[in-house]
Design a protein around this motif. Structure first.
Motif, mmCIF file in Angstrom:
data_model
loop_
_atom_site.group_PDB
_atom_site.id
_atom_site.type_symbol
_atom_site.label_atom_id
_atom_site.label_comp_id
_atom_site.label_asym_id
_atom_site.label_seq_id
_atom_site.Cartn_x
_atom_site.Cartn_y
_atom_site.Cartn_z
ATOM 1 N N VAL A 57 30.699 37.105 48.188
ATOM 2 C CA VAL A 57 32.056 37.490 48.254
ATOM 3 C C VAL A 57 32.136 38.663 47.483
ATOM 4 O O VAL A 57 31.982 38.860 46.497
ATOM 5 C CB VAL A 57 32.726 36.283 47.676
ATOM 6 N N LEU A 58 32.890 39.672 48.228
ATOM 7 C CA LEU A 58 33.248 40.745 47.641
ATOM 8 C C LEU A 58 34.727 41.213 47.700
ATOM 9 O O LEU A 58 35.556 40.860 48.306
ATOM 10 C CB LEU A 58 32.708 42.124 48.590
ATOM 11 N N VAL A 59 35.085 42.025 46.507
ATOM 12 C CA VAL A 59 36.340 42.605 46.309
ATOM 13 C C VAL A 59 36.066 44.144 46.974
ATOM 14 O O VAL A 59 35.446 44.822 46.233
ATOM 15 C CB VAL A 59 37.074 42.612 45.220
ATOM 16 N N LEU A 60 36.680 44.570 48.164
ATOM 17 C CA LEU A 60 36.464 46.005 48.656
ATOM 18 C C LEU A 60 37.817 46.407 48.900
ATOM 19 O O LEU A 60 38.806 45.946 49.413
ATOM 20 C CB LEU A 60 35.533 45.765 49.890
ATOM 21 N N HIS A 61 37.655 47.841 48.766
ATOM 22 C CA HIS A 61 38.944 48.723 49.078
ATOM 23 C C HIS A 61 38.808 49.434 50.280
ATOM 24 O O HIS A 61 39.444 49.683 51.107
ATOM 25 C CB HIS A 61 39.158 49.867 48.120
ATOM 26 N N ASP A 62 37.506 49.718 50.636
ATOM 27 C CA ASP A 62 37.198 50.576 51.937
ATOM 28 C C ASP A 62 36.903 49.443 53.058
ATOM 29 O O ASP A 62 35.911 48.977 53.172
ATOM 30 C CB ASP A 62 35.712 51.051 51.598
ATOM 31 N N ILE A 63 37.934 49.452 53.938
ATOM 32 C CA ILE A 63 37.966 48.490 54.908
ATOM 33 C C ILE A 63 36.933 48.811 55.964
ATOM 34 O O ILE A 63 36.718 48.006 56.857
ATOM 35 C CB ILE A 63 39.323 48.245 55.789
ATOM 36 N N ASN A 64 36.570 50.142 56.120
ATOM 37 C CA ASN A 64 35.226 50.246 56.987
ATOM 38 C C ASN A 64 34.101 49.624 56.563
ATOM 39 O O ASN A 64 33.237 49.323 57.359
ATOM 40 C CB ASN A 64 35.149 51.884 57.289
ATOM 41 N N PHE A 65 33.848 49.695 55.347
ATOM 42 C CA PHE A 65 32.690 49.022 54.909
ATOM 43 C C PHE A 65 32.826 47.636 55.036
ATOM 44 O O PHE A 65 31.612 47.032 55.429
ATOM 45 C CB PHE A 65 32.422 49.259 53.310
ATOM 46 N N ALA A 66 33.862 47.063 54.714
ATOM 47 C CA ALA A 66 34.218 45.603 55.014
ATOM 48 C C ALA A 66 33.920 45.178 56.405
ATOM 49 O O ALA A 66 33.485 44.006 56.796
ATOM 50 C CB ALA A 66 35.683 45.337 54.641
ATOM 51 N N ALA A 67 34.370 46.340 57.503
ATOM 52 C CA ALA A 67 34.218 45.855 58.580
ATOM 53 C C ALA A 67 32.897 45.854 59.287
ATOM 54 O O ALA A 67 32.253 45.158 60.024
ATOM 55 C CB ALA A 67 35.259 46.903 59.522
#
Length: 252
Positions: free
Chosen positions: A190-200
């Motif tokens: 489970v990650l908190v990410l700001h970069d939505i492209n890495f999340a995607a």
């Protein structure tokens, strides 16, 4: 799975997390996304019991995080916080060894040492194992902290902005490592990410918060739609599909 029910946290009259109920599936990668001040890091801290919630419950495979003994919980769930500041001068190996404390109580066994070596190798830190953390780049230190969490060998791995201090190449390498940990080691990441492209590109599921409230949760395809992203980030975002992956582009 992790089940959060009506979780809230406030400071004074300001809610940082406001009545959030969401289920995070077991195995795979779930990324928590949202704008600054959305409550992402606070929510992760409530799930891991680093912060006490004002209301609600969180269970991990049925274990209530507020009542489960610390030693038992530490063998099921590990977390990397965003603010990792150390006052002691430690080598990479010293740091990673701390990940075995729930098992070794400070007296590592041969089994513990095997876990330590495996985590160091997994994060490609073998040549840096005896270097002091203050001699490393920010990206190398971040990999050492992630190795410490993986060394704890928990089913659930929570990481608060693990791409901090990483350039694009190293951020991609980190996400590939976490993807492998989920796929090959059977971890729930489970990650908190700001970069939505890495999340995607690397997530199986997304949880989107805004102003402390849950806006949407679900698969990448379900969340990464222009109208949904506008609600999350309050700006227009184009969504394109390239090689079977969704790519998000901000525009004026």
């Amino acid at each position: 799975m992790i089940v959060a029910s009506n979780v809230s946290k406030s400071y004074g009259e300001t809610f940082v997390v406001n009545d959030v109920s969401v289920t995070i599936p077991a195995r795979g990668i779930t990324s928590i996304i949202g704008p600054n001040g959305a409550g992402k890091s606070t929510f992760l801290s409530l799930v891991s019991r680093l912060l006490a919630m004002d209301k609600g419950t969180v269970t991990v495979d049925g274990l209530d995080v507020t009542t489960t003994p610390s030693e038992q919980l530490a063998r099921r769930l590990s977390i990397l916080r965003q603010d990792n500041h150390l006052t002691s001068r430690l080598t990479v190996r010293d740091l990673v060894t701390f990940g075995r404390y729930p098992y070794s109580k400070g007296r590592p066994t041969l089994e513990d040492k095997a876990h330590i070596d495996r985590a160091i190798d997994y994060l490609d830190l073998a040549t840096l194992a005896d270097r002091y953390l203050d001699e490393l780049s920010g990206g190398q230190r971040q990999r050492a902290f992630v190795a410490t969490v993986l060394c704890q060998d928990t089913d659930y791995v929570l990481l608060d902005e693990p791409l901090n201090n990483l350039d694009m190449k190293n951020a991609r390498a980190m996400m590939k490592i976490l993807r492998s940990a989920a796929a090959d080691l059977g971890k729930t990441v489970v990650l908190v990410l700001h970069d939505i492209n890495f999340a995607a590109c690397y997530s199986d599921a997304l949880v989107a918060l805004r102003a402390g409230k849950l806006l949407v949760a679900g698969t990448v395809d379900h969340v990464l739609r222009p109208q949904v992203l506008r609600d999350i980030y309050d700006t227009d975002i184009e969504v394109h599909e390239i090689n079977g992956r969704r790519i998000c582009l901000f525009y004026e």
